[in-house]
Every structure is written in C-alpha cells, then in structure tokens.
Write a protein that holds these residues in place. Structure first.
Motif, PDB file in Angstrom:
ATOM      1  N   TRP A  25      -4.104  34.427  69.912  1.00  0.00           N
ATOM      2  CA  TRP A  25      -2.949  34.822  69.109  1.00  0.00           C
ATOM      3  C   TRP A  25      -2.242  36.044  69.693  1.00  0.00           C
ATOM      4  CZ3 TRP A  25      -2.396  39.648  67.116  1.00  0.00           C
ATOM      5  CH2 TRP A  25      -3.538  40.464  67.082  1.00  0.00           C
ATOM      6  N   HIS A  26      -2.982  36.892  70.422  1.00  0.00           N
ATOM      7  CA  HIS A  26      -2.394  38.130  70.926  1.00  0.00           C
ATOM      8  C   HIS A  26      -1.746  37.961  72.306  1.00  0.00           C
ATOM      9  CE1 HIS A  26      -6.607  38.275  72.565  1.00  0.00           C
ATOM     10  NE2 HIS A  26      -5.931  38.568  73.648  1.00  0.00           N
ATOM     11  N   TYR A  27      -1.686  36.742  72.820  1.00  0.00           N
ATOM     12  CA  TYR A  27      -1.198  36.509  74.178  1.00  0.00           C
ATOM     13  C   TYR A  27       0.241  36.990  74.355  1.00  0.00           C
ATOM     14  CZ  TYR A  27       0.309  33.966  78.360  1.00  0.00           C
ATOM     15  OH  TYR A  27       0.792  33.634  79.591  1.00  0.00           O
ATOM     16  N   ARG A  28       0.444  37.914  75.303  1.00  0.00           N
ATOM     17  CA  ARG A  28       1.759  38.407  75.693  1.00  0.00           C
ATOM     18  C   ARG A  28       1.726  38.609  77.204  1.00  0.00           C
ATOM     19  NH1 ARG A  28       1.659  37.642  70.970  1.00  0.00           N
ATOM     20  NH2 ARG A  28       2.744  38.743  69.268  1.00  0.00           N
ATOM     21  N   ARG A  29       2.293  37.685  77.940  1.00  0.00           N
ATOM     22  CA  ARG A  29       2.221  37.769  79.395  1.00  0.00           C
ATOM     23  C   ARG A  29       2.834  39.066  79.910  1.00  0.00           C
ATOM     24  NH1 ARG A  29       0.977  38.773  83.484  1.00  0.00           N
ATOM     25  NH2 ARG A  29       0.934  37.649  85.454  1.00  0.00           N
ATOM     26  N   SER A  30       3.863  39.569  79.263  1.00  0.00           N
ATOM     27  CA  SER A  30       4.547  40.761  79.733  1.00  0.00           C
ATOM     28  C   SER A  30       3.681  42.013  79.635  1.00  0.00           C
ATOM     29  CB  SER A  30       5.841  40.974  78.929  1.00  0.00           C
ATOM     30  OG  SER A  30       5.554  41.165  77.547  1.00  0.00           O
TER      31      SER A  30
END
Length: 342
Positions: A25-30
């Motif tokens: 759920w916390h995935y943020r590539r940036s």
C-alpha cells in the motif's frame, strides 16, 4: 525521520513476490531513490544484507554529567548500542544484555531452521533501525476451495531498543487485504522467543518442533478456513456478536460515539467490503471483518499504521485479536443456539 513515513517505508522495507500479491500500500516509486524496493520474485539474501543490514550495532559506554563537578562520568554496568553508519542511539542496556545481530539471527538462523535456501518475501527496519524483521514465504500463493488466497510464512524479528525479544513465528498473509493472520486461528504454540541474555540460545531441534515450520502452515490454515466457512453466522448472530464485541454505552458521550463509529464500520465491512463480503454469513467472514478493521480502519495513535501493524504481527497482537474474535463468536453461537457447522 522519527516515524515510519512513506519515504522511510520505501527505502527501508523490501517487498517480494509482487507478481503474486501486487505492490504494498505504501509503494511510491518516486521515494525509492536509485533502487526500487519491490521485487517480482523472492528478495535476494544479499540485497537484504546490503540494503537493510549493511551496518553494525556497536556497543558504546554511557557517560552522565556529574552534578558535583559538571564533568562526565562513566555509568557503571550500562552500555548503549549505536548504529555504525549514522550514529543513531538504538538503546541502552545492562552488562548482561546479549545482542542478536540482524543478519545472523534473521537470515542465517532462519535458514538453519528451515534447513534450506530461504525465499524472503519481505524484510524491513522500524524505529530508525532499532527493530527489524524478515519474512520467509513459499513461492506460490495458495487458494482454498472457499476462495481464500494466502501465503504461509515464517518470520523472525528482533530489536536493539529492548522492545522485543527475538521472535520466530508462523503466520499467513491474506492476499485479498494484505492482512497478517494466525497460521492456525484457534491454536497456540505458533511462536518461540529467545531472550537477549547470554544463557539463552536457539535450539534448532526444539524450535523446529515448536513451530512446525512453514511447510505445515498451509494445511493447518486451510483446515481452519474450511471449518470457519462451514460455520453459519446469521444476521441475528452477527448483531449479537457486535453487542458482545463492541457494547453500546447507555449514556451519550465520546464513548458512545466511538462505539457507534466502530460498529458502523464493522457492519460496512461485513456487508459490502470486497475483503470481507465474499464470506458474509460465515464465521470466517466475522474473523475477516474484525481483522480487516484492526489492520486498516482502527484509529492509530502515536504511530504510523504500518509500524503498528508490523509490530502487532511480530508481538502476537494480531493473533490475540483473532483469538478474541473467535472466543466471542463461539460464546454468541452457543448462546443463540443456532450454531451450524457442516
């Protein structure tokens, strides 16, 4: 970063087998820098050691300011453990404290427990590195005839801040909601704990017997799911469960408002949420409703939700929730006289 912010989670947790369960759920590539923290398959052991455990907890003497001289005096029988890479103080301990280095206890000893190459499904650091965990999983997601998808795992956790004894635990990850659940919801003996003391050692044969290891987890959990899915819970029994699980205070006020909100949320999950509704009308649906509420809906104070959920999984808090749910439900089903199992 004082708490597990999105940036921390994207740089200090590693998530594997995303082809089987999707991204966290916390995935943020940036926010991940030069290396992504998600892996389509198992996380390489060397990546865990390099990216998460590539530092040491160094023992250091503790000094205190003297009220008489204003100078520093060494505190007897006290030591601090400090990160070798950034100097962060992890915790303070007496001389009898025995450190459990992360790479040795969470990778090497798990491999010894399983007597095989480990397939790491997730690993991470919490509390600035004072707490760590590694979860070892089977390569394939298992689907029961009742439509429950899960991944058995064995995970280990330990700490350098005194908050955790070293713990090895059997559990499952419920794919539909990314929740942690007990390997056998109604059973005990799913974990072992090793104190941070010089006379406390991990005895592999005893540990294997106590945990029954990852290979037997799937059968135990599948059998439990089958039983719970075959146990009918009527609308009247659900209402009785809510009354027992979350009693409604008679007097108006904050307590009544909070109870109403919790009951409304549980009812929404039970009736409409895709993570719960497929098992509406069964005991498994009740467990899933409460478990999902605890993971994703319950108010979190003084911590980030991800930290709270992981610490509950490590310490057994979420297993206690599942056990309490089943105990309350059993009482309700007995009292209503409408228990129906196949």
């Amino acid at each position: 970063m004082s708490r597990e912010t999105l940036e921390w989670l994207n740089k200090n947790t590693l998530i594997g087998f995303t082809e089987k369960r999707g991204t966290a759920w916390h995935y943020r590539r940036s926010l991940q820098g030069t290396e992504p923290n998600h892996y389509s398959g198992a996380i390489p052991v060397e990546d865990v050691k390099r990216r998460l455990f590539g530092w040491e907890a160094v023992s250091s003497p503790v000094y205190v300011e003297s009220p008489l001289t204003g100078g520093l005096e060494r505190a007897p029988d006290r030591r601090a453990y400090v990160r070798s890479d950034n100097g962060y103080i992890l915790g303070y301990f007496g001389e009898g404290y025995e450190p459990h280095p992360y790479d040795e206890w969470l990778i090497d000893k798990i491999a010894s427990l399983l007597d095989a190459e480990v397939s790491i499904g997730s690993a991470g650091l919490l509390r600035e590195g004072a707490v760590a965990w590694v979860s070892v999983e089977v390569p394939e997601t298992i689907t029961t005839p009742e439509g429950v998808e899960f991944r058995p795992n064995l995970f280990g956790a330990t700490s350098f801040d005194g908050s955790l004894t070293t713990t090895f635990k059997r559990a499952v990850t419920n794919i539909v909601c990314d929740n942690t659940m007990g390997a056998g919801l109604a059973e005990s003996g799913q974990e072992i704990k090793i104190k941070h003391s010089r006379n406390s050692k991990l005895r592999l044969a005893e540990a294997r017997e106590a945990l029954n290891l990852i290979y037997q987890t799937a059968d135990r959990f599948s059998a439990e799911v089958k039983h719970l899915c075959e146990t009918t819970v009527t609308d009247r029994q659900w209402d009785a469960f809510l009354d027992a699980h979350t009693p409604m205070p008679e007097d108006k006020g904050q307590a009544r408002t909070l109870a109403e909100k919790k009951r409304d949320t549980l009812a929404r999950l039970w009736n409409h949420d895709a993570r719960v509704a497929p098992w509406h009308g069964t005991a498994y649906g009740v467990v899933q409703a409460v478990n999902t509420y605890t993971h994703h809906e319950q108010t979190v104070r003084n911590a980030q939700r991800a930290e709270r959920n992981m610490l509950r999984a490590i310490t057994g808090g979420i297993h206690k929730v599942d056990h309490a749910t089943l105990a309350t439900l059993a009482t309700v089903l007995d009292d209503t006289g409408l228990m129906a199992t196949a």
